[in-house]
Design a protein around this motif. Structure first.
Motif, short mmCIF file in Angstrom:
data_model
loop_
_atom_site.label_atom_id
_atom_site.label_comp_id
_atom_site.label_asym_id
_atom_site.label_seq_id
_atom_site.Cartn_x
_atom_site.Cartn_y
_atom_site.Cartn_z
N ARG A 101 0.84 -1.20 0.00
CA ARG A 101 0.00 0.00 0.00
C ARG A 101 0.87 1.24 0.00
O ARG A 101 1.89 1.30 0.70
N PHE A 102 0.46 2.25 -0.78
CA PHE A 102 1.21 3.50 -0.86
C PHE A 102 0.20 4.64 -1.00
O PHE A 102 -0.59 4.66 -1.94
N VAL A 103 0.24 5.56 -0.04
CA VAL A 103 -0.67 6.71 -0.04
C VAL A 103 0.16 7.97 -0.25
O VAL A 103 1.22 8.15 0.37
N ALA A 104 -0.32 8.85 -1.13
CA ALA A 104 0.35 10.12 -1.40
C ALA A 104 -0.66 11.25 -1.33
O ALA A 104 -1.75 11.17 -1.91
N SER A 105 -0.32 12.30 -0.58
CA SER A 105 -1.13 13.52 -0.50
C SER A 105 -0.23 14.70 -0.81
O SER A 105 1.00 14.63 -0.65
N ARG A 106 -0.86 15.81 -1.21
CA ARG A 106 -0.07 16.97 -1.59
C ARG A 106 -0.60 18.22 -0.90
O ARG A 106 -1.81 18.45 -0.84
N VAL A 107 0.35 19.01 -0.37
CA VAL A 107 0.02 20.30 0.26
C VAL A 107 0.86 21.35 -0.43
O VAL A 107 2.10 21.31 -0.36
N ASP A 108 0.23 22.29 -1.09
CA ASP A 108 0.94 23.35 -1.80
C ASP A 108 0.97 24.63 -0.99
O ASP A 108 0.09 24.89 -0.17
N GLY A 109 2.01 25.43 -1.23
CA GLY A 109 2.08 26.76 -0.66
C GLY A 109 2.41 26.81 0.81
O GLY A 109 1.94 27.69 1.54
N VAL A 110 3.24 25.90 1.30
CA VAL A 110 3.64 25.92 2.70
C VAL A 110 4.70 27.00 2.90
O VAL A 110 5.65 27.12 2.11
N ASP A 111 4.53 27.79 3.95
CA ASP A 111 5.46 28.88 4.25
C ASP A 111 6.78 28.29 4.74
O ASP A 111 6.82 27.65 5.80
N PRO A 112 7.88 28.52 4.03
CA PRO A 112 9.16 27.93 4.46
C PRO A 112 9.70 28.53 5.75
O PRO A 112 10.54 27.93 6.42
N ALA A 113 9.21 29.74 6.09
CA ALA A 113 9.70 30.40 7.31
C ALA A 113 8.89 30.03 8.53
O ALA A 113 9.26 30.39 9.65
N ALA A 114 7.77 29.32 8.34
CA ALA A 114 6.92 28.98 9.48
C ALA A 114 7.62 27.96 10.37
O ALA A 114 8.31 27.05 9.89
N ALA A 115 7.43 28.13 11.66
CA ALA A 115 8.01 27.21 12.64
C ALA A 115 6.92 26.36 13.26
O ALA A 115 5.75 26.75 13.31
N ALA A 116 7.29 25.18 13.71
CA ALA A 116 6.34 24.32 14.40
C ALA A 116 5.90 24.99 15.69
O ALA A 116 6.69 25.68 16.34
N PRO A 117 4.64 24.81 16.09
CA PRO A 117 4.18 25.41 17.34
C PRO A 117 4.97 24.86 18.52
O PRO A 117 5.51 23.76 18.47
N TRP A 118 4.99 25.65 19.59
CA TRP A 118 5.82 25.26 20.72
C TRP A 118 5.38 23.94 21.34
O TRP A 118 6.19 23.13 21.74
N TRP A 119 4.06 23.67 21.40
CA TRP A 119 3.61 22.42 22.00
C TRP A 119 4.15 21.21 21.23
O TRP A 119 4.47 20.18 21.81
N MET A 120 4.28 21.36 19.92
CA MET A 120 4.84 20.27 19.11
C MET A 120 6.34 20.15 19.36
O MET A 120 6.87 19.04 19.53
N GLN A 121 7.05 21.27 19.37
CA GLN A 121 8.49 21.23 19.62
C GLN A 121 8.79 20.65 21.00
O GLN A 121 9.74 19.88 21.17
#
Length: 832
Positions: A223-243
């Motif tokens: 099985r192989f699943v592929a999704s696409r997200v366009d236009g992600v901000d390269p300067a955006a940082a992960a939220p602090w709760w995730m970090q």
């Protein structure tokens, strides 16, 4: 696997997760192993959030030093010296003000340095005790907090609410526990509380077309699943709760895209990979590697691929080593012309054995391969891909492209039927009514109660997709018993039947091992697998039978994948390893099985497991198995006799190796004959064959200088190896008789051709000496003009003794003459 208490509480409810010690105990109750409990760091004093207003790089210093003005929520900013350079003006940082006591007893105070008063410290994750990264200071995402806010609560370091981290050792049979999702379920079962599956909270919309064309050309990727997200901000940082959760899990936050894929992997257990969509050309094809193909992986190493490797490819060739590591050619590189990044997300399911072999073959263990080789839930790929896409949209400003590729299908679970009372019978106790159904439901099974053909109640359980190990009633029984508590099962020690002791072969092995140890040899357990290149170093001919080995399909070391018919490679490796650690004088031995494949191998049958193999199948299995005799081997290097105040030491030589063979024979109750021989890897002039009668059972001597050089061994390294199973084993050997009468020792010096081995002369004297001859010992060898060119004199001591009387000189001399006569007849030897 490391997981914080707060992350577990998100799935069980804040009030349902006990303190760290009790949480660890709850995990142990359901069969998980606790490695450590990482307590929240002991951090006291004013630790606040600050904003960098400006800084000046001080000139004339060996390293970059910044004089910073930091807003800490006070009327005036504080001046702080900082040696890091990974922050910019406007960044939020963590500031330890004077009076703070950091972990490890490091107290912060205002002090003069580099010509300024540093009124605090801008801290790194390592200094705060929440991570191992010390390359730069901790930069908080914008909007996390305001200058002056208490950073201890933000970091999970508040003394009244510590966020401890539990570290577990996940065994290979518990792959589903390599995620917070799986650990939360196990903890809920142990504590008997409610549980919220994070995968169930992800809404996966119906696919509207394909996100990217995918072709599955190999069954190792079902099985192989592929999704696409366009236009992600390269300067955006992960939220602090995730970090914060990544730091607690032992991972370093890098960028939003990388952090999201790591976070989803930790949360759900499904490894993900993010491609730069602009750098992927053509359809993705999952296939095996071709001979000669190469791939540069994300660690910037070019790897030569093996035909067994499973690859992710596009029109340009390999772009990833499936389930192990992505390729550098499709790495997230940078923004496109719009200043954004288009991301292609991969969530696939791979065959565990294929991924495990690839990771070991390339010495490339990764967080992804650790999960794939333990089996990942095959229903997770679309859920994990959607979860990652949603996080990129929420925190990176991207847009999910309509459509999702879902190539292949997940394997279906097979129902397992079990008698309802089987767990009670196995445990020997009566569980409360409904316990079996309740426990199987807790682990995710769909349970149905039926009446079996025997008229009794039966359970039909459909295992969840994340539990492929549940395939038979015994597996269901194990789940019920461990969740109900193994500690409540009564321990009844069965009566031990009287045994018949060790077999003669076992006794012989122990006696031989003890004899070698008492003679100064040290037992080692060398690595049993060998590299085929060792046969070239041994100087074996291309058709030498010893080159025929048994290949291991799933070796621990890809370069050492052969089971050989000799102990010498492993013993010599142990010798080299001990020499590298400073041991100069070594005498090592090992007793173990070797593997001797048949000249014409018989195919190994694959019998069914639902019934006993037939007699024909058992006979074929026996015929297919290679012979596995027990060998004993020794290696020697350095001094055999140590030097000291009593004088110089004596270096080990070929005679010591021969004597080791004699010692083994003596311990086994067999008198070994020693004859000259020539066999690689031994020196042709210093090699002896060890015989029982005329049958060769082993060899001993000094290794050839070319072998010593090729393997990096000490000079004059010696070795001995013999087949212990070839020695006759007879429990009816008579006990040795000791004569009370004195012996008569007679010395004889025989002159013979220099090519006659001393052992053959000794054999001739033994045969001619008759029953009265008790021992023959060589004590001197002389060559020179007195004995003639090409000849040598060998002096032996012959010891004669009678069991029933005191020998006379005439009897001893007659026996001596008989012994000399046989030596003269066989080897043209003359008395000197």
């Amino acid at each position: 696997m490391r997981v914080s208490q707060s992350w577990l509480a998100e799935m069980l409810g804040a009030g349902n997760v006990p303190p760290a010690d009790d949480t660890a105990e709850a995990f142990v109750r359901v069969g998980l192993e606790i490695e450590d409990i990482h307590r929240a760091p002991d951090l006291t004093g004013p630790v606040v959030v600050g904003r960098v207003l400006e800084f000046e790089v001080l000139a004339g210093l060996k390293k970059p030093i910044r004089w910073c003005q930091v807003d800490v929520g006070e009327p005036e900013p504080r001046g702080i010296i900082c040696g890091a350079s990974n922050f910019a003006v406007g960044d939020l940082v963590v500031v330890a003000l004077p009076g703070t006591m950091l972990p490890g007893g490091f107290e912060i105070s205002a002090r003069k340095t580099y010509g300024h008063i540093s009124d605090g410290m801008i801290s790194s994750a390592r200094e705060l005790g929440i991570g191992a990264d010390h390359a730069g200071i901790l930069v908080l995402p914008e909007g996390t907090a305001a200058p002056g806010d208490d950073a201890r609560r933000l970091l999970g370091l508040s003394p009244d609410d510590p966020d401890d981290v539990i570290e577990l050792n996940i065994t290979p049979d518990r792959g589903y526990c390599f995620s917070v999702r799986g650990l939360g379920r196990e903890l809920a079962c142990s504590l008997d509380v409610g549980y919220t599956d994070p995968a169930a909270r992800v809404e996966v919309p119906p696919a509207q077309g394909e996100a990217w064309p995918v072709v599955l050309a190999d069954s190792a990727c079902p099985r192989f699943v592929a999704s696409r997200v366009d236009g992600v901000d390269p300067a955006a940082a992960a939220p602090w709760w995730m970090q914060r959760r990544l730091l607690a899990a032992g991972m370093r936050p890098i960028s939003l895209i990388v952090d999201v894929t790591n976070y989803v992997m930790l949360e759900l257990g499904q490894p993900l990979h993010a491609y730069d969509a602009a750098r992927v050309t053509g359809p993705i094809v999952v296939r095996r590697a071709r001979a000669g193909e190469k791939l540069r992986t994300l660690d910037d190493v070019e790897r030569t691929l093996n035909p067994d490797d499973l690859l992710i490819t596009d029109d340009s060739g390999p772009i990833g080593l499936a389930g192990v590591m992505g390729g550098a050619s499709t790495e997230i590189a940078g923004p496109n012309e719009n200043g954004r990044i288009d991301v292609l997300i991969e969530a696939a399911h791979f065959d565990p054995a294929v991924i495990a072999r690839a990771a070991r073959r390339h010495k490339l263990p990764s967080e992804a391969s650790r999960r794939f080789e333990r089996v990942v839930d095959p229903l997770l790929p679309p859920v994990a891909a959607e979860r990652a896409a949603q996080l990129l949209v929420e925190h990176g400003g991207g847009t999910i492209v309509p459509g999702r590729t879902d190539a292949g299908a997940a394997p279906r679970s097979v129902p397992v039927e079990m008698a309802l009372e089987l767990p009670d019978h196995v445990a020997g106790i009566a569980y409360p009514p409904g316990a079996t159904v309740r426990r199987l439901t807790q682990i995710g099974c769909s349970v149905e109660l039926i009446t079996g053909d025997d008229g009794r109640g039966h359970v039909v359980a459909l295992p969840p997709s994340w539990r492929p190990d549940l395939v038979q009633p015994a597996d269901l029984v194990e789940e019920v018993l461990r969740l109900e508590g193994l500690d409540v099962i009564p321990s009844v020690l069965p009566a031990a039947p009287p045994g018949r002791g060790l077999t003669p072969a076992q006794l012989r092995r122990r006696v031989v091992s003890r004899a070698l140890a008492e003679d100064g040899y040290v037992e080692v357990l060398p690595f049993p697998f060998v590299d085929p290149a060792v046969w070239d170093a041994f100087g074996l001919a291309a058709d030498d039978v010893r080159r025929r080995t048994v290949h291991v399909l799933n070796p621990l070391d890809a370069e050492r994948a052969e089971l050989a018919g000799t102990l010498l490679p492993g013993l010599l490796d142990a010798l080299i390893r001990n020499r590298s650690r400073g041991a100069a004088d070594l005498a090592l031995y090992h007793i173990g099985q070797v593997v001797l494949p048949h000249a014409k191998p018989v195919p190994m049958p694959d019998p069914a497991v639902d019934a006993r193999p037939s007699d024909a199948e058992l006979a074929q299995i026996e015929a297919a198995l290679p012979a596995q005799p027990v060998h004993v081997g020794v290696v020697l290097a350095g001094d055999r006799e140590a030097r000291g105040w009593w004088g110089e030491g004596r270096a080990a030589n070929w005679a010591d190796a021969v004597e080791a063979g004699r010692l083994v024979g003596q311990a086994a109750g067999v008198e070994l004959r020693v004859t000259a021989a020539s066999l690689p890897p031994f020196h042709p002039g210093r090699c002896a064959a060890l015989r029982v009668g005329d049958w060769i059972v082993g060899h001993a001597g000094e290794l050839h200088p070319k072998v010593v050089e090729a393997l990096g061994l000490p000079e004059r390294t010696c070795a001995m190896e013999l087949d212990l199973d070839l020695l006759p084993l007879d429990d009816r050997r008579p006990a040795p008789q000791v004569s009370p009468y004195p012996p008569i020792a007679v010395d004889v010096a025989l002159v013979a051709d220099a090519s006659v081995p001393a052992a053959e002369l000794a054999d001739a004297l033994t045969d001619g000496g008759g029953e009265l001859l008790e021992d023959v010992r060589l004590f001197d060898v002389y060559t020179g003009e007195q004995v003639g060119a090409g000849r040598r004199s060998l002096a032996f001591t012959l010891r004669f003794r009678a069991p029933d009387r005191t020998l006379t000189s005439e009897e001893a001399n007659a026996a001596r003459d008989s012994a000399v006569a046989v030596a003269a007849e066989r080897h043209m030897a003359t008395l000197r």
